[in-house]
Design an enzyme around this catalytic site. Structure first.
Site, short mmCIF file in Angstrom:
data_model
loop_
_atom_site.label_atom_id
_atom_site.label_comp_id
_atom_site.label_asym_id
_atom_site.label_seq_id
_atom_site.Cartn_x
_atom_site.Cartn_y
_atom_site.Cartn_z
N GLU A 174 92.30 0.53 45.47
CA GLU A 174 92.61 1.25 44.27
C GLU A 174 92.17 2.57 44.80
OE1 GLU A 174 89.76 0.07 41.12
OE2 GLU A 174 90.92 -1.98 42.31
N GLY B 257 91.59 6.59 43.62
CA GLY B 257 91.98 7.85 42.55
C GLY B 257 91.41 9.07 43.66
N ARG C 38 84.04 16.68 32.65
CA ARG C 38 82.65 16.35 33.93
C ARG C 38 82.24 17.04 33.95
NH1 ARG C 38 84.35 16.14 38.74
NH2 ARG C 38 82.84 14.28 38.63
N CYS D 73 82.37 24.79 20.20
CA CYS D 73 81.71 24.20 19.25
C CYS D 73 80.51 23.42 19.66
CB CYS D 73 81.79 24.77 17.42
SG CYS D 73 82.90 25.56 17.05
N GLU D 74 79.96 23.63 20.59
CA GLU D 74 78.79 22.89 21.38
C GLU D 74 78.09 23.58 22.37
OE1 GLU D 74 78.22 19.57 20.70
OE2 GLU D 74 80.66 19.40 19.45
#
Length: 386
Positions: free
Chosen positions: A246, A248, A285, A314-315
């Protein structure tokens, strides 16, 4: 890159841009590594769920690794056959199980004793079970995406495998599954984990195996050495009648860019902030993992200024890139974020009631196609019941 500027002119920003040529090349690289192996390559839909991209990967011979009903739907929309879909995850409910059975998904990675008890009660025909084992191997990656230690929530410890097999010996267990984490750039953790799981597979006479994924890419320097992986990992896999993998991020991340427009440049004392029109709402991320992405300004070169590239939310953690050397940036400039094709759109959100970005595909012939329209503010509230 002229094509990126053209996309920004046509479709605006923030916008994710994917290149079909890169997507196909990276998918073929994966298959080349496993030459001589009876391989079922699957793409981890959590990395990117756009059905247009999944259709391209289906054309390249990939099945899909899915966790949710939504990811299964994405695979179905892409025309992926059910027999090449692998159902993964540690929180499968009975309702979900019944849904996946109705959709004819038959390859299941079982995460726990408790999950297998439910499968035994349902007793479906034709399901092939792979047991996710936890090999107690440190993947040497970010703690949030490391999954191979006993303290993590995934799989059963290898030392519990005997009791598991004794308890569920009547079930159609085809092999073991292992996945120790994501963004792994060293071969050694894979070698350590696979050696344990291959030995366990031999002890039980399993002829199939799911080796997971986790291949790391070059965000800021080191990428997994595929030649070393092929040399040290692949020979032990050739004995199996079927090997499931698998992958990605390795395939789709380098295929994608995120385009952001400079809103303003804020200077105070000896600090500069380049404010762009998307932040952790479009690419979380950096805020979530302290992840590094290379960036560049379209049509400009040089290192005239040092600044944080920040979003409009707002951070204080709403940051795309810290302390980067940039050319002299002005409002209206377009900044491109590299390696943005994985865990970008799928982790985007509506914080501050912002809209999710558009997605665009640059075809191999150079044609630009809109493959997901930009959300509108009304889209955010369409499910509200007043």
């Amino acid at each position: 890159m002229d094509i990126l500027r053209k996309v920004a002119e046509i479709h605006g920003t923030p916008t994710y841009v994917y290149f079909e040529e890169t997507l196909r090349k990276r998918s073929r690289l994966v298959k080349e590594v496993f030459e001589g192996v009876n391989l079922l390559p699957t793409f981890a839909v959590k990395a990117n769920n756009n059905p247009v991209l999944l259709k391209i990967l289906r054309e390249e011979g990939f099945g899909m690794d899915v966790v949710t009903k939504g990811e299964l739907l994405a695979a179905k929309l892409a025309g992926v056959p059910s027999h090449t879909v692998v159902w993964n995850g540690n929180g499968k409910s009975r309702d979900q199980m019944e849904h996946f059975l109705r959709e004819d998904v038959r390859i299941v990675n079982v995460d726990s004793f408790e999950e297998m008890e439910i499968w035994r009660e349902l007793n479906p025909e034709g399901v092939e079970y792979f047991i996710r084992v936890n090999p107690e191997v440190d993947a040497k990656t970010h703690p949030h995406i490391s999954t191979g230690l006993k303290k993590h929530k995934f799989g059963i410890p290898l030392e519990d495998l005997d009791s598991f097999m004794e308890r569920f010996r009547s079930m159609n267990i085809r092999g073991l599954h292992v996945h120790i984490g994501s963004q792994i750039t060293r071969v050694e953790p894979f070698v350590e984990a696979f050696s344990k799981v291959v030995r366990a597979s031999e002890r039980y006479g399993f002829e199939e195996i799911n080796i997971g994924g986790g291949w790391g890419i070059n965000y800021s320097g080191e990428e997994l050495d595929l030649s070393s992986y092929r040399e040290k990992v692949v020979p032990d896999l050739k004995r199996f009648k079927r090997v499931i993998v698998e992958i990605g991020r390795y395939i789709v991340a380098p295929s994608g860019y995120l385009l952001l427009r400079v809103v303003l440049v804020k200077r105070r004392h000896n600090k500069a902030f380049v404010v762009v029109d998307g932040g952790m709402n479009v690419l979380i991320r950096p805020a979530l993992y302290s992840a590094y992405h290379r960036i560049f300004v379209l049509g400009k070169q040089g290192k005239e200024m040092r600044a944080d590239v920040v979003g409009p939310l707002c951070e204080s953690g709403d940051v795309i890139a810290y302390d980067r050397e940039l050319p002299e940036v002005e409002p209206g400039d377009i900044i491109a974020v590299e390696n943005a094709g994985a865990y970008g759109y799928t982790m985007s959100n509506n914080y501050n009631s912002t809209t999710r970005p558009a997605e665009v595909l640059v075809r191999e012939n150079g044609r630009i196609s809109l493959i997901r329209r930009r959300e509108t503010e009304m889209d955010i509230f369409k499910d509200v019941v007043m």
